[in-house]
Motif scaffolding. Structure first.
Motif, PDB file in Angstrom:
ATOM      1  N   GLU A   1      74.340 -11.132  52.722  1.00  0.00           N
ATOM      2  CA  GLU A   1      73.353 -11.814  53.577  1.00  0.00           C
ATOM      3  C   GLU A   1      73.143 -13.288  53.227  1.00  0.00           C
ATOM      4  O   GLU A   1      72.751 -14.075  54.084  1.00  0.00           O
ATOM      5  CB  GLU A   1      72.009 -11.069  53.511  1.00  0.00           C
ATOM      6  CG  GLU A   1      72.024  -9.717  54.207  1.00  0.00           C
ATOM      7  CD  GLU A   1      72.650  -8.596  53.387  1.00  0.00           C
ATOM      8  OE1 GLU A   1      72.777  -7.486  53.929  1.00  0.00           O
ATOM      9  OE2 GLU A   1      73.038  -8.813  52.218  1.00  0.00           O
ATOM     10  N   ALA A   2      73.418 -13.680  52.006  1.00  0.00           N
ATOM     11  CA  ALA A   2      73.281 -15.105  51.636  1.00  0.00           C
ATOM     12  C   ALA A   2      74.187 -15.985  52.489  1.00  0.00           C
ATOM     13  O   ALA A   2      73.910 -17.168  52.683  1.00  0.00           O
ATOM     14  CB  ALA A   2      73.603 -15.311  50.159  1.00  0.00           C
TER      15      ALA A   2
ATOM     16  N   PRO B   1      70.455 -15.733  58.475  1.00  0.00           N
ATOM     17  CA  PRO B   1      69.481 -16.828  58.368  1.00  0.00           C
ATOM     18  C   PRO B   1      68.073 -16.345  58.020  1.00  0.00           C
ATOM     19  O   PRO B   1      67.355 -17.025  57.264  1.00  0.00           O
ATOM     20  CB  PRO B   1      69.516 -17.479  59.750  1.00  0.00           C
ATOM     21  CG  PRO B   1      70.828 -17.096  60.336  1.00  0.00           C
ATOM     22  CD  PRO B   1      71.146 -15.738  59.762  1.00  0.00           C
ATOM     23  N   ASP B   2      67.653 -15.189  58.553  1.00  0.00           N
ATOM     24  CA  ASP B   2      66.308 -14.687  58.239  1.00  0.00           C
ATOM     25  C   ASP B   2      66.183 -14.347  56.755  1.00  0.00           C
ATOM     26  O   ASP B   2      65.184 -14.676  56.116  1.00  0.00           O
ATOM     27  CB  ASP B   2      65.977 -13.461  59.090  1.00  0.00           C
ATOM     28  CG  ASP B   2      65.801 -13.806  60.558  1.00  0.00           C
ATOM     29  OD1 ASP B   2      65.414 -14.961  60.855  1.00  0.00           O
ATOM     30  OD2 ASP B   2      66.066 -12.932  61.402  1.00  0.00           O
ATOM     31  N   PHE B   3      67.188 -13.679  56.219  1.00  0.00           N
ATOM     32  CA  PHE B   3      67.205 -13.330  54.799  1.00  0.00           C
ATOM     33  C   PHE B   3      67.106 -14.593  53.946  1.00  0.00           C
ATOM     34  O   PHE B   3      66.304 -14.666  53.011  1.00  0.00           O
ATOM     35  CB  PHE B   3      68.483 -12.546  54.486  1.00  0.00           C
ATOM     36  CG  PHE B   3      68.678 -12.197  53.044  1.00  0.00           C
ATOM     37  CD1 PHE B   3      68.015 -11.123  52.473  1.00  0.00           C
ATOM     38  CD2 PHE B   3      69.559 -12.929  52.256  1.00  0.00           C
ATOM     39  CE1 PHE B   3      68.209 -10.786  51.140  1.00  0.00           C
ATOM     40  CE2 PHE B   3      69.761 -12.604  50.921  1.00  0.00           C
ATOM     41  CZ  PHE B   3      69.081 -11.529  50.369  1.00  0.00           C
ATOM     42  N   MET B   4      67.909 -15.602  54.269  1.00  0.00           N
ATOM     43  CA  MET B   4      67.942 -16.816  53.455  1.00  0.00           C
ATOM     44  C   MET B   4      66.737 -17.726  53.693  1.00  0.00           C
ATOM     45  O   MET B   4      66.426 -18.576  52.855  1.00  0.00           O
ATOM     46  CB  MET B   4      69.243 -17.578  53.692  1.00  0.00           C
ATOM     47  CG  MET B   4      70.444 -16.906  53.040  1.00  0.00           C
ATOM     48  SD  MET B   4      70.236 -16.638  51.247  1.00  0.00           S
ATOM     49  CE  MET B   4      70.449 -18.312  50.657  1.00  0.00           C
ATOM     50  N   SER B   5      66.037 -17.527  54.814  1.00  0.00           N
ATOM     51  CA  SER B   5      64.836 -18.343  55.052  1.00  0.00           C
ATOM     52  C   SER B   5      63.764 -18.069  54.005  1.00  0.00           C
ATOM     53  O   SER B   5      62.899 -18.905  53.756  1.00  0.00           O
ATOM     54  CB  SER B   5      64.288 -18.101  56.462  1.00  0.00           C
ATOM     55  OG  SER B   5      63.720 -16.803  56.552  1.00  0.00           O
ATOM     56  N   ARG B   6      63.847 -16.899  53.346  1.00  0.00           N
ATOM     57  CA  ARG B   6      62.889 -16.538  52.290  1.00  0.00           C
ATOM     58  C   ARG B   6      63.285 -17.122  50.938  1.00  0.00           C
ATOM     59  O   ARG B   6      62.528 -17.003  49.978  1.00  0.00           O
ATOM     60  CB  ARG B   6      62.790 -15.019  52.179  1.00  0.00           C
ATOM     61  CG  ARG B   6      62.352 -14.339  53.469  1.00  0.00           C
ATOM     62  CD  ARG B   6      62.105 -12.853  53.271  1.00  0.00           C
ATOM     63  NE  ARG B   6      63.067 -12.208  52.404  1.00  0.00           N
ATOM     64  CZ  ARG B   6      63.927 -11.266  52.793  1.00  0.00           C
ATOM     65  NH1 ARG B   6      63.938 -10.855  54.043  1.00  0.00           N
ATOM     66  NH2 ARG B   6      64.761 -10.731  51.927  1.00  0.00           N
ATOM     67  N   SER B   7      64.455 -17.734  50.853  1.00  0.00           N
ATOM     68  CA  SER B   7      64.950 -18.275  49.581  1.00  0.00           C
ATOM     69  C   SER B   7      64.606 -19.761  49.461  1.00  0.00           C
ATOM     70  O   SER B   7      64.208 -20.402  50.432  1.00  0.00           O
ATOM     71  CB  SER B   7      66.470 -18.103  49.489  1.00  0.00           C
ATOM     72  OG  SER B   7      67.118 -19.059  50.322  1.00  0.00           O
ATOM     73  N   SER B   8      64.798 -20.294  48.280  1.00  0.00           N
ATOM     74  CA  SER B   8      64.546 -21.727  48.080  1.00  0.00           C
ATOM     75  C   SER B   8      65.563 -22.585  48.828  1.00  0.00           C
ATOM     76  O   SER B   8      65.306 -23.761  49.074  1.00  0.00           O
ATOM     77  CB  SER B   8      64.545 -22.077  46.593  1.00  0.00           C
ATOM     78  OG  SER B   8      65.780 -21.738  46.009  1.00  0.00           O
ATOM     79  N   TYR B   9      66.706 -22.011  49.216  1.00  0.00           N
ATOM     80  CA  TYR B   9      67.677 -22.770  50.012  1.00  0.00           C
ATOM     81  C   TYR B   9      67.258 -22.863  51.470  1.00  0.00           C
ATOM     82  O   TYR B   9      67.620 -23.800  52.163  1.00  0.00           O
ATOM     83  CB  TYR B   9      69.071 -22.147  49.923  1.00  0.00           C
ATOM     84  CG  TYR B   9      69.725 -22.256  48.566  1.00  0.00           C
ATOM     85  CD1 TYR B   9      69.371 -23.244  47.656  1.00  0.00           C
ATOM     86  CD2 TYR B   9      70.713 -21.365  48.195  1.00  0.00           C
ATOM     87  CE1 TYR B   9      69.980 -23.333  46.414  1.00  0.00           C
ATOM     88  CE2 TYR B   9      71.328 -21.441  46.954  1.00  0.00           C
ATOM     89  CZ  TYR B   9      70.956 -22.428  46.072  1.00  0.00           C
ATOM     90  OH  TYR B   9      71.574 -22.508  44.857  1.00  0.00           O
ATOM     91  N   GLY B  10      66.551 -21.860  51.967  1.00  0.00           N
ATOM     92  CA  GLY B  10      66.021 -21.887  53.317  1.00  0.00           C
ATOM     93  C   GLY B  10      67.012 -21.594  54.421  1.00  0.00           C
ATOM     94  O   GLY B  10      66.636 -21.522  55.590  1.00  0.00           O
ATOM     95  N   GLN B  11      68.277 -21.428  54.077  1.00  0.00           N
ATOM     96  CA  GLN B  11      69.321 -21.213  55.092  1.00  0.00           C
ATOM     97  C   GLN B  11      70.556 -20.617  54.417  1.00  0.00           C
ATOM     98  O   GLN B  11      70.693 -20.695  53.194  1.00  0.00           O
ATOM     99  CB  GLN B  11      69.672 -22.532  55.778  1.00  0.00           C
ATOM    100  CG  GLN B  11      70.177 -23.593  54.817  1.00  0.00           C
ATOM    101  CD  GLN B  11      70.367 -24.932  55.474  1.00  0.00           C
ATOM    102  OE1 GLN B  11      71.066 -25.031  56.469  1.00  0.00           O
ATOM    103  NE2 GLN B  11      69.734 -25.970  54.931  1.00  0.00           N
ATOM    104  N   PRO B  12      71.473 -20.046  55.210  1.00  0.00           N
ATOM    105  CA  PRO B  12      72.691 -19.473  54.630  1.00  0.00           C
ATOM    106  C   PRO B  12      73.543 -20.526  53.923  1.00  0.00           C
ATOM    107  O   PRO B  12      73.486 -21.718  54.262  1.00  0.00           O
ATOM    108  CB  PRO B  12      73.430 -18.894  55.839  1.00  0.00           C
ATOM    109  CG  PRO B  12      72.376 -18.674  56.866  1.00  0.00           C
ATOM    110  CD  PRO B  12      71.387 -19.799  56.658  1.00  0.00           C
ATOM    111  N   ILE B  13      74.328 -20.051  52.975  1.00  0.00           N
ATOM    112  CA  ILE B  13      75.240 -20.919  52.228  1.00  0.00           C
ATOM    113  C   ILE B  13      76.669 -20.414  52.376  1.00  0.00           C
ATOM    114  O   ILE B  13      76.902 -19.233  52.649  1.00  0.00           O
ATOM    115  CB  ILE B  13      74.860 -20.982  50.734  1.00  0.00           C
ATOM    116  CG1 ILE B  13      74.849 -19.589  50.106  1.00  0.00           C
ATOM    117  CG2 ILE B  13      73.515 -21.683  50.552  1.00  0.00           C
ATOM    118  CD1 ILE B  13      74.636 -19.573  48.592  1.00  0.00           C
TER     119      ILE B  13
END
Length: 149
Positions: free
Chosen positions: A37-38, A42-54
């Motif tokens: 999911e990383a 996009p929803d999963f990564m929106s919860r991370s400090s990156y804020g978006q997929p990598i």
């Protein structure tokens, strides 16, 4: 061809610039089976400090490999007749995220050549459009003798 081949390898410097797209990452996820999911959600990564997929780190290694191919072609243009093969990447690190839309430049610089072992060692640096280093490695290349003996 004794050790003449070393002269065709020493000091090679190549680079490759490409823009990482969502389509590239999706194709890589399909080809590799790495649909974490990383990279895909996009929803999963929106919860991370990156804020978006990598982008996948392994995709960056693919770009490193493409830069190594350019180094091989530079050696061939200098008259190298060996058959080079990659022995791998040492000290590989992903030091910053690569986001969709980032332009990355891979710089590949041969720093040493070992004639006895028929190997070269190159520094590989991947930087984004802001000039920030996002990945680094050392690449080991074996330069096989051109005769099939």
């Amino acid at each position: 061809m004794g050790s003449d081949w070393t002269e065709t390898v020493e000091g090679i410097l190549t680079s490759l610039t490409t823009t990482v797209t969502g389509e590239d990452v999706a194709a890589f996820a399909r080809l590799s089976g790495d649909d974490y999911e990383a990279h895909t959600d996009p929803d999963f990564m929106s919860r991370s400090s990156y804020g978006q997929p990598i982008a996948h780190g392994a995709l960056l290694v693919g770009y490193m490999s493409a830069a190594a191919t350019r180094a091989i072609r530079a050696a061939q243009a200098r008259g190298n007749r060996t058959v080079p093969v990659s022995l791998g990447y040492d000290r590989l690190r992903f030091v910053a995220p690569v986001f969709f839309g980032d332009a990355v430049t891979v710089t590949y610089r041969v720093k040493t050549v070992d004639p006895e072992r028929r190997r070269s060692l190159a520094d590989v640096i991947v930087a984004n459009q802001a000039g920030e280093t996002v990945a680094v490695a050392e690449h080991v290349m074996k330069w096989l003798h051109p005769d099939a003996n």
